[in-house]
Design an enzyme around this catalytic site. Structure first.
Site, PDB file in Angstrom:
ATOM      1  N   THR A   2       2.115  -6.806 -14.274  1.00  0.00           N
ATOM      2  CA  THR A   2       1.117  -6.218 -13.342  1.00  0.00           C
ATOM      3  C   THR A   2      -0.536  -7.668 -13.466  1.00  0.00           C
ATOM      4  O   THR A   2      -0.536  -6.838 -14.302  1.00  0.00           O
ATOM      5  CB  THR A   2       0.606  -4.882 -13.269  1.00  0.00           C
ATOM      6  OG1 THR A   2       1.669  -4.342 -13.139  1.00  0.00           O
ATOM      7  CG2 THR A   2      -0.378  -4.883 -11.627  1.00  0.00           C
ATOM      8  N   LYS A  42      -6.992  -1.116 -14.671  1.00  0.00           N
ATOM      9  CA  LYS A  42      -7.064  -2.936 -15.151  1.00  0.00           C
ATOM     10  C   LYS A  42      -6.196  -2.950 -13.275  1.00  0.00           C
ATOM     11  O   LYS A  42      -6.471  -4.484 -12.403  1.00  0.00           O
ATOM     12  CB  LYS A  42      -5.569  -3.454 -15.659  1.00  0.00           C
ATOM     13  CG  LYS A  42      -5.834  -5.488 -15.788  1.00  0.00           C
ATOM     14  CD  LYS A  42      -4.291  -5.172 -15.597  1.00  0.00           C
ATOM     15  CE  LYS A  42      -3.362  -4.775 -16.250  1.00  0.00           C
ATOM     16  NZ  LYS A  42      -1.111  -5.530 -15.558  1.00  0.00           N
ATOM     17  N   LYS A  63       2.800  -5.459  -6.045  1.00  0.00           N
ATOM     18  CA  LYS A  63       3.187  -4.277  -6.809  1.00  0.00           C
ATOM     19  C   LYS A  63       1.268  -3.651  -6.891  1.00  0.00           C
ATOM     20  O   LYS A  63       0.573  -2.160  -6.789  1.00  0.00           O
ATOM     21  CB  LYS A  63       2.667  -4.924  -8.451  1.00  0.00           C
ATOM     22  CG  LYS A  63       2.867  -3.867  -8.953  1.00  0.00           C
ATOM     23  CD  LYS A  63       3.363  -2.641  -9.871  1.00  0.00           C
ATOM     24  CE  LYS A  63       3.032  -1.466 -11.028  1.00  0.00           C
ATOM     25  NZ  LYS A  63       3.125  -2.861 -11.947  1.00  0.00           N
TER      26      LYS A  63
END
Length: 297
Positions: free
Chosen positions: A105, A248, A180
Site C-alpha cells: 500500500t 502510514k 486501496k
C-alpha cells in the site's frame, strides 16, 4: 508469448518482502510451481522459503536480473521508491519485458512514476495493493486492486489467482492505490465503531462473545467485526496488520484527499486515535489494539 504467460515451471518469480502477509503470499506462488527468488533485508526471514527451494539474493537488482516477474510487498513508500527507482533497483536491472508488481500500500503518485519509468525501459508495471490481512494472505483469499494496462493485468492474472479471489483492474497506473485508499478510509471509521461497540458491551456487563453472535451477522456486520472482534475480546493484539502500517496508510489517504480538496473527518479522527495508540509504544501490535483505548477511557 510474453514471459508471464509461460507455464509456471518456466516463469521465474521474484518476491521482495516476506513479512506478516508477504510470507504467505510467496508460499502460495512457490506451491503453485513457480521457481521462486527472494530478497529480504534480513536473510533469516526468507529461511523457510529457501529450505523449500527458493533462491535468495542479497540485492533487489540481482534478483531482478534473474526473474520474469517481480512482486514487492514492503513497508513504506520510501522503501518502494528505493527498491524500484534506486541505482540497484528493479527498473534499472530488470530484463526487458519483465513484469513489476507492487502489492505494497503506497502512494498513487509514486505508482504512476514507477509505471512511467518502467515503460521507458520496456518493462510492465502494475500497482496491486491488497486487503484481507494475515488471514486473507494465509488462505489465498486477498482482495487485489490493480492499476495499469489491461494487457499486463491479463498476463499476470494467473499469479494474482494464487494469492487472491477478488481481483479487479481498477484503471490506469495509480488506480489500484487510490482504490486501496478507499478501502482504508472505510476500515478506519469502521474500526472505531467496532472497538466502541465491544467496549460498550464489556462496560455494560454484557457477555461480549454473545453480543458478537447477535450483531456480527446483522446490519452492523463487517470483516473487522467478525475477524478482529474475537481477538479483541480474547485480548489478542498480535498483528494481522500493524498499527504502524495503518498509520502510514491513513497518512497517504489524508494527503491524497487534501490534494483533491476533499474533507475526510472520520479518517482524520481515526488517524489521531491511532497516533495516540502509537505514542504508547503499540506500533508493533495489530490494528485491533485500538480496543484498549476505549477500555482505558
Amino acid at each position: 508469448m510474453t514471459n508471464a504467460t509461460k507455464a509456471p515451471g518456466e516463469t521465474k518469480v521474484g518476491f521482495i518482502g516476506t513479512g506478516v502477509m508477504g510470507k504467505s503470499m510467496a508460499v502460495h506462488i512457490q506451491q503453485a510451481g513457480y521457481p521462486l527468488h527472494v530478497y529480504t533485508r534480513t536473510a533469516a526471514k526468507a529461511e523457510a522459503l529457501v529450505k523449500e527451494g527458493a533462491v535468495w539474493h542479497d540485492t533487489p537488482g540481482k534478483l531482478a536480473a534473474e526473474c520474469d516477474v517481480i512482486i514487492t510487498m514492503v513497508g513504506y513508500p520510501k522503501d518502494v521508491e528505493e527498491i524500484y527507482l534506486g541505482e540497484d533497483g528493479l527498473v534499472a536491472n530488470a530484463k526487458p519485458g519483465s513484469y513489476l508488481i507492487d502489492m505494497t500500500t503506497s502512494s498513487p503518485l509514486l505508482a504512476a512514476r514507477i509505471y512511467e519509468a518502467a515503460e521507458a525501459k520496456g518493462l510492465h508495471a502494475l500497482d496491486a495493493p491488497v486487503s484481507g490481512g494475515d488471514i486473507g494472505a494465509r488462505d489465498a483469499k486477498l482482495s487485489i486492486m490493480v492499476g495499469g494496462s489491461t494487457e499486463a493485468f491479463e498476463a499476470v492474472r494467473p499469479l494474482f489467482e494464487q494469492m487472491g479471489t477478488n481481483i479487479v483492474l481498477q484503471g490506469k497506473a495509480g488506480a489500484g492505490q487510490h482504490t486501496k485508499m478507499c478501502n482504508q478510509i472505510a476500515i478506519a471509521s469502521g474500526m472505531m465503531g467496532v472497538c466502541e461497540a465491544l467496549a460498550y458491551a464489556k462496560t455494560s456487563g454484557l457477555d461480549a462473545e454473545n453480543v458478537l453472535k447477535s450483531i456480527a451477522t446483522g446490519a452492523a456486520g463487517s470483516w473487522s467485526l467478525s475477524n478482529l472482534g474475537p481477538r479483541m475480546i480474547a485480548g489478542d493484539y498480535e498483528p494481522g496488520f500493524y498499527v504502524k502500517h495503518f498509520i502510514k496508510d491513513m497518512g497517504i489517504a489524508l494527503e491524497s484527499a487534501k490534494a483533491m480538496g476533499m474533507k475526510t473527518p472520520g479518517l482524520a479522527l481515526a488517524e489521531s486515535l491511532y497516533q495516540e495508540i502509537s505514542s504508547k509504544g503499540l506500533d508493533e501490535k495489530g490494528t485491533q489494539v485500538l480496543y484498549t483505548y476505549y477500555l482505558q477511557a
